[in-house]
Design a protein around this motif. Sequence first.
Motif, PDB file in Angstrom:
ATOM      1  N   MET A  91       0.844  -1.181   0.000  1.00  0.00           N
ATOM      2  CA  MET A  91       0.000   0.000   0.000  1.00  0.00           C
ATOM      3  C   MET A  91       0.890   1.245   0.000  1.00  0.00           C
ATOM      4  SD  MET A  91      -3.383  -0.327   1.551  1.00  0.00           S
ATOM      5  CE  MET A  91      -4.675  -0.927   0.824  1.00  0.00           C
ATOM      6  N   ASP A  92       0.481   2.203  -0.794  1.00  0.00           N
ATOM      7  CA  ASP A  92       1.292   3.406  -0.982  1.00  0.00           C
ATOM      8  C   ASP A  92       0.752   4.557  -0.156  1.00  0.00           C
ATOM      9  OD1 ASP A  92       3.062   2.428  -3.154  1.00  0.00           O
ATOM     10  OD2 ASP A  92       1.152   2.177  -4.190  1.00  0.00           O
ATOM     11  N   SER A  93       1.668   5.332   0.417  1.00  0.00           N
ATOM     12  CA  SER A  93       1.237   6.522   1.134  1.00  0.00           C
ATOM     13  C   SER A  93       0.943   7.638   0.131  1.00  0.00           C
ATOM     14  CB  SER A  93       2.306   6.985   2.128  1.00  0.00           C
ATOM     15  OG  SER A  93       3.350   7.661   1.451  1.00  0.00           O
ATOM     16  N   PHE A  94       0.112   8.559   0.544  1.00  0.00           N
ATOM     17  CA  PHE A  94      -0.239   9.689  -0.310  1.00  0.00           C
ATOM     18  C   PHE A  94       1.018  10.454  -0.718  1.00  0.00           C
ATOM     19  CE2 PHE A  94      -1.284  14.253  -0.592  1.00  0.00           C
ATOM     20  CZ  PHE A  94      -2.092  14.232  -1.704  1.00  0.00           C
ATOM     21  N   LEU A  95       1.889  10.749   0.247  1.00  0.00           N
ATOM     22  CA  LEU A  95       3.072  11.567  -0.045  1.00  0.00           C
ATOM     23  C   LEU A  95       4.060  10.840  -0.961  1.00  0.00           C
ATOM     24  CD1 LEU A  95       3.578  13.285   3.412  1.00  0.00           C
ATOM     25  CD2 LEU A  95       2.505  14.208   1.351  1.00  0.00           C
ATOM     26  N   ASP A  96       4.186   9.514  -0.815  1.00  0.00           N
ATOM     27  CA  ASP A  96       5.043   8.754  -1.738  1.00  0.00           C
ATOM     28  C   ASP A  96       4.518   8.869  -3.166  1.00  0.00           C
ATOM     29  OD1 ASP A  96       6.726   7.932   0.281  1.00  0.00           O
ATOM     30  OD2 ASP A  96       5.746   5.983   0.542  1.00  0.00           O
ATOM     31  N   CYS A  97       3.207   8.798  -3.300  1.00  0.00           N
ATOM     32  CA  CYS A  97       2.600   8.894  -4.637  1.00  0.00           C
ATOM     33  C   CYS A  97       2.727  10.295  -5.212  1.00  0.00           C
ATOM     34  CB  CYS A  97       1.140   8.453  -4.584  1.00  0.00           C
ATOM     35  SG  CYS A  97       0.986   6.692  -4.196  1.00  0.00           S
ATOM     36  N   VAL A  98       2.654  11.301  -4.358  1.00  0.00           N
ATOM     37  CA  VAL A  98       2.873  12.678  -4.826  1.00  0.00           C
ATOM     38  C   VAL A  98       4.286  12.792  -5.391  1.00  0.00           C
ATOM     39  CG1 VAL A  98       3.163  15.082  -4.080  1.00  0.00           C
ATOM     40  CG2 VAL A  98       1.155  13.775  -3.349  1.00  0.00           C
ATOM     41  N   ASN A  99       5.259  12.220  -4.697  1.00  0.00           N
ATOM     42  CA  ASN A  99       6.644  12.268  -5.188  1.00  0.00           C
ATOM     43  C   ASN A  99       6.785  11.543  -6.522  1.00  0.00           C
ATOM     44  OD1 ASN A  99       7.528  13.771  -2.992  1.00  0.00           O
ATOM     45  ND2 ASN A  99       7.996  11.955  -1.785  1.00  0.00           N
ATOM     46  N   THR A 105       2.837  22.171  -4.506  1.00  0.00           N
ATOM     47  CA  THR A 105       2.240  22.995  -3.452  1.00  0.00           C
ATOM     48  C   THR A 105       0.785  22.611  -3.220  1.00  0.00           C
ATOM     49  OG1 THR A 105       3.723  24.824  -3.996  1.00  0.00           O
ATOM     50  CG2 THR A 105       1.723  25.380  -2.775  1.00  0.00           C
ATOM     51  N   ASP A 106       0.021  22.467  -4.296  1.00  0.00           N
ATOM     52  CA  ASP A 106      -1.394  22.121  -4.170  1.00  0.00           C
ATOM     53  C   ASP A 106      -1.577  20.755  -3.518  1.00  0.00           C
ATOM     54  OD1 ASP A 106      -1.905  24.505  -5.453  1.00  0.00           O
ATOM     55  OD2 ASP A 106      -2.430  23.592  -7.375  1.00  0.00           O
ATOM     56  N   LEU A 107      -0.807  19.767  -3.959  1.00  0.00           N
ATOM     57  CA  LEU A 107      -0.959  18.413  -3.427  1.00  0.00           C
ATOM     58  C   LEU A 107      -0.472  18.313  -1.989  1.00  0.00           C
ATOM     59  CD1 LEU A 107       0.065  16.433  -6.617  1.00  0.00           C
ATOM     60  CD2 LEU A 107      -2.246  16.725  -5.677  1.00  0.00           C
ATOM     61  N   ARG A 108       0.577  19.027  -1.664  1.00  0.00           N
ATOM     62  CA  ARG A 108       1.058  19.010  -0.281  1.00  0.00           C
ATOM     63  C   ARG A 108       0.073  19.735   0.645  1.00  0.00           C
ATOM     64  NH1 ARG A 108       5.087  17.436  -3.004  1.00  0.00           N
ATOM     65  NH2 ARG A 108       7.040  16.580  -2.341  1.00  0.00           N
ATOM     66  N   SER A 109      -0.590  20.765   0.152  1.00  0.00           N
ATOM     67  CA  SER A 109      -1.629  21.435   0.946  1.00  0.00           C
ATOM     68  C   SER A 109      -2.748  20.460   1.275  1.00  0.00           C
ATOM     69  CB  SER A 109      -2.213  22.630   0.194  1.00  0.00           C
ATOM     70  OG  SER A 109      -1.251  23.627   0.026  1.00  0.00           O
ATOM     71  N   PHE A 110      -3.132  19.648   0.302  1.00  0.00           N
ATOM     72  CA  PHE A 110      -4.150  18.637   0.539  1.00  0.00           C
ATOM     73  C   PHE A 110      -3.639  17.606   1.548  1.00  0.00           C
ATOM     74  CE2 PHE A 110      -6.319  14.621  -0.873  1.00  0.00           C
ATOM     75  CZ  PHE A 110      -7.577  14.950  -0.398  1.00  0.00           C
ATOM     76  N   GLY A 111      -2.381  17.210   1.434  1.00  0.00           N
ATOM     77  CA  GLY A 111      -1.790  16.264   2.385  1.00  0.00           C
ATOM     78  C   GLY A 111      -1.773  16.809   3.800  1.00  0.00           C
ATOM     79  N   ILE A 112      -1.453  18.079   3.945  1.00  0.00           N
ATOM     80  CA  ILE A 112      -1.456  18.712   5.271  1.00  0.00           C
ATOM     81  C   ILE A 112      -2.872  18.724   5.832  1.00  0.00           C
ATOM     82  CG2 ILE A 112      -1.173  20.935   6.453  1.00  0.00           C
ATOM     83  CD1 ILE A 112       1.270  21.356   4.515  1.00  0.00           C
ATOM     84  N   PHE A 113      -3.835  19.023   4.979  1.00  0.00           N
ATOM     85  CA  PHE A 113      -5.232  18.992   5.404  1.00  0.00           C
ATOM     86  C   PHE A 113      -5.602  17.589   5.881  1.00  0.00           C
ATOM     87  CE2 PHE A 113      -9.611  17.895   4.370  1.00  0.00           C
ATOM     88  CZ  PHE A 113     -10.284  18.794   5.172  1.00  0.00           C
ATOM     89  N   LEU A 114      -5.229  16.566   5.106  1.00  0.00           N
ATOM     90  CA  LEU A 114      -5.564  15.186   5.463  1.00  0.00           C
ATOM     91  C   LEU A 114      -4.960  14.783   6.808  1.00  0.00           C
ATOM     92  CD1 LEU A 114      -5.094  13.308   2.073  1.00  0.00           C
ATOM     93  CD2 LEU A 114      -7.248  13.925   3.190  1.00  0.00           C
ATOM     94  N   ALA A 115      -3.779  15.285   7.101  1.00  0.00           N
ATOM     95  CA  ALA A 115      -3.118  14.933   8.354  1.00  0.00           C
ATOM     96  C   ALA A 115      -3.901  15.430   9.565  1.00  0.00           C
ATOM     97  CB  ALA A 115      -1.704  15.494   8.383  1.00  0.00           C
TER      98      ALA A 115
END
Length: 133
Positions: free
Chosen positions: A1-9, A31-41
Motif C-alpha cells: 500500500m502506498d502513502s499519499f506523499l510517496d505517490c505525490v513524489n 504545493t497544491d498536493l502538499r496542501s491537501f496532504g497537510i489537510f488530510l493529516a
Amino acid sequence: MDSFLDCVNRFVDYLQSVRGASEHTIRGYSTDLRSFGIFLAGLENGQRVSSPPPVPLLQQIDRAMIRAFVIAERERNVTKRSVARYLSSLRSFFRFCLRQKLIDQNPMDAIDSPKLDRPVPRSISYAHVERFF
C-alpha cells in the motif's frame, strides 16, 4: 500500500521526466498536493483533530475527504479560482494514480470545480466607437 506523499513524489517525478513540465508547473502541483496532504493529516473520521495522525494511505482517500478540503479552503476565504486550481491538481494526480494502478477508483469522479465568476465586459465610450468609423 502506498502513502499519499510517496505517490505525490512519484507524480512529480513523472511530471519532470516524462511530461517535461516546467519548474513553475511542478512547483504549483507540488504545493497544491502538499496542501491537501497537510489537510488530510488533520482529519480523523472526517473531523479535525488536535494532534494530527499520519496522512492516510492513497487508497483510503475518498470523495468526502476531498469535499471536506474544499469546504475548509472556502471557510479560510480561499478564492474560487484557487480552489478550482487545487481540484485540477488533484484531478491530474488521481488520473495518474489510476493509470499507474495505484488506486482502483478515482475519488475525483463526480466532484465538480466551483463555478468561477466572470467579470462583466467593459463597455467602450461613444467617442471610441466614433473613432472606428
